[in-house]
Design a protein around this motif. Structure first.
Motif, short mmCIF file in Angstrom:
data_model
loop_
_atom_site.label_atom_id
_atom_site.label_comp_id
_atom_site.label_asym_id
_atom_site.label_seq_id
_atom_site.Cartn_x
_atom_site.Cartn_y
_atom_site.Cartn_z
N TYR A 187 36.47 11.91 28.86
CA TYR A 187 36.78 10.87 29.83
C TYR A 187 36.87 11.55 31.19
O TYR A 187 37.66 12.48 31.37
CB TYR A 187 38.08 10.16 29.48
N LEU A 246 32.64 7.76 30.81
CA LEU A 246 32.88 8.27 29.47
C LEU A 246 31.61 8.97 29.01
O LEU A 246 30.53 8.38 29.04
CB LEU A 246 33.24 7.12 28.54
N SER A 303 36.79 3.76 35.42
CA SER A 303 37.03 5.18 35.66
C SER A 303 38.28 5.35 36.50
O SER A 303 38.65 4.49 37.28
CB SER A 303 35.83 5.83 36.34
#
Length: 121
Positions: free
Chosen positions: A74, A79, A111
């Motif tokens: 992550y 991802l 994000s």
């Protein structure tokens, strides 16, 4: 019985910045997610994955391995999935350029650029 403690930093090859997550790998290595990449520590040797190796950005918030032994990262840029064969190729040759799959905002993956001071996350 004496206990041995070892610390690592950038001078040893650990990526720059704060360590945000640690996990044990299946072959005895320790993976450190940091602001400067994903570092693998095994037998006193450190190698670090960054954009130079094919990651879409450098900062890694956390990593995990799935049931197929692929590794997921992550990152602020999304991802990221790294297949086991790609990761093994990099472990054997740290100059190997990874082929990754990136899921980002266009795929519905939110994000985060920077976590707060509390951790782990």
């Amino acid at each position: 019985m004496a206990k041995t403690v070892r610390s690592y930093g950038p001078a040893d090859g650990l990526s720059e910045g704060r360590v945000t997550h640690l996990r044990s790998g299946p072959n005895g290595g320790l993976w450190a997610s940091t602001e400067g990449g994903l570092s693998r520590i095994k037998d006193g040797h450190i190698a670090t994955l960054t954009q130079k190796n094919g990651l879409p950005c450098d900062e890694v918030h956390w990593s995990m391995e799935d049931n197929d032994h692929a590794v997921w990262l992550y990152m602020p840029c999304g991802l990221v999935r790294i297949g086991r064969s790609e990761l093994d190729a990099w472990i054997h040759d740290p100059t190997h350029a990874l082929k990754t799959t990136v899921f980002d905002n266009s795929d519905g993956v939110g994000s985060v650029g920077l976590y707060g001071a509390a951790g782990p996350h």
